[in-house]
Design a protein around this motif. Structure first.
Motif, short mmCIF file in Angstrom:
data_model
loop_
_atom_site.label_atom_id
_atom_site.label_comp_id
_atom_site.label_asym_id
_atom_site.label_seq_id
_atom_site.Cartn_x
_atom_site.Cartn_y
_atom_site.Cartn_z
N GLN A 77 5.86 43.08 34.42
CA GLN A 77 5.18 44.22 33.81
C GLN A 77 3.71 44.27 34.20
OE1 GLN A 77 6.59 46.74 32.19
NE2 GLN A 77 4.57 47.72 32.18
N LEU A 78 3.08 43.10 34.27
CA LEU A 78 1.68 43.04 34.70
C LEU A 78 1.56 43.50 36.15
CD1 LEU A 78 -1.28 42.28 34.32
CD2 LEU A 78 -0.68 39.92 34.91
N ALA A 79 2.46 43.03 36.99
CA ALA A 79 2.44 43.45 38.39
C ALA A 79 2.58 44.96 38.51
CB ALA A 79 3.56 42.74 39.17
N ALA A 80 3.46 45.54 37.70
CA ALA A 80 3.68 46.99 37.74
C ALA A 80 2.44 47.75 37.28
CB ALA A 80 4.87 47.36 36.87
N LYS A 158 -11.43 41.55 39.32
CA LYS A 158 -11.11 40.68 38.19
C LYS A 158 -10.76 41.51 36.96
CE LYS A 158 -10.97 36.51 36.30
NZ LYS A 158 -10.73 36.82 34.90
N LEU A 159 -11.50 42.59 36.73
CA LEU A 159 -11.19 43.48 35.60
C LEU A 159 -9.83 44.15 35.79
CD1 LEU A 159 -14.67 45.14 34.99
CD2 LEU A 159 -13.43 43.67 33.38
N LEU A 160 -9.52 44.52 37.02
CA LEU A 160 -8.23 45.13 37.30
C LEU A 160 -7.10 44.17 36.94
CD1 LEU A 160 -6.22 47.14 38.62
CD2 LEU A 160 -6.79 46.08 40.82
N LEU A 161 -7.22 42.92 37.33
CA LEU A 161 -6.18 41.95 37.05
C LEU A 161 -6.10 41.60 35.58
CD1 LEU A 161 -6.63 39.56 40.10
CD2 LEU A 161 -4.90 41.31 39.79
N ASP A 162 -7.24 41.57 34.91
CA ASP A 162 -7.27 41.21 33.49
C ASP A 162 -6.85 42.36 32.59
OD1 ASP A 162 -8.11 38.67 34.09
OD2 ASP A 162 -10.22 39.05 33.67
#
Length: 202
Positions: A77-80, A158-162
């Motif tokens: 879900q995070l990857a999506a 980093k914000l995108l991933l978090d």
């Protein structure tokens, strides 16, 4: 040299603070910095096509595969959510593919050594002709542009991933000089694209 999905692994490793990253913050020699090294001009070719739904689905699926292949985003879900957020930003930059040329998805200007095409920057009235990075195919272009985002704008990445659902990362791009538009206005456009594209690709 053609970049592959697996080349993105060191970038995710560094961002997530895992072991194995280069202590200096540079990337392993086996990771190509770009798929373009010939420093030659090529014709500007429209690669986005007219079918916006197909444009979105093809790029979303390839990007999602890239993120999963990195080996550092284990939650599907995070990857999506990350893939959808990046797609929405590219949709804003290219008019959902209508202004995508030579697989340049994010409006990246050519670096020294890049193969390039030339065009005016339509966001800057009266601008001179600009050199834009040109890619030979979608996979090479997508891999290099994600790499450039991570290396050039690490705080936004980093914000995108978090917080992939939040607009904080696209606002950070503006604060760091990725674009000259008002960050709040850019973020609103990104959010609109994200909401509308979600139903088309997921």
């Amino acid at each position: 040299m053609q970049a592959s999905f697996e080349h993105l692994a060191p970038l995710f490793l560094l961002l997530f603070g895992g072991k194995g990253g280069s202590p200096s913050g540079s990337f392993p020699a086996s990771t190509p910095p770009t798929g373009m090294t010939t420093s030659m001009e090529v014709p500007r070719i429209r690669t986005g096509g007219d079918n916006q739904t197909e444009w979105a689905r093809s790029r979303y699926q390839m990007l999602l595969g890239m993120i999963r292949a990195s080996g550092y985003v284990f939650d599907d879900q995070l990857a999506a959510e990350i893939a959808l957020s990046l797609l929405a930003q590219w949709a804003h930059e290219t008019g959902r593919g209508s202004a995508e040329f030579n697989y340049n998805l994010g409006g990246w200007r050519a670096r020294k050594g890049d193969t390039y095409f030339t065009a005016r920057d339509v966001q800057t009235p009266g601008s001179a002709i600009v050199r834009w990075t040109a890619y030979p195919d979608l996979q090479t272009g997508m891999a290099d542009q994600v790499m450039r985002l991570v290396k050039t704008f690490p705080s936004a990445a980093k914000l995108l991933l978090d917080e992939p659902k939040s607009s904080r990362w696209v606002e950070e791009l503006g604060r760091r000089g990725y674009y000259t538009a008002n960050p709040q206005g850019y973020a609103r456009a990104w959010a609109m694209n994200r909401a509308e594209l979600k139903g088309k690709v997921q």
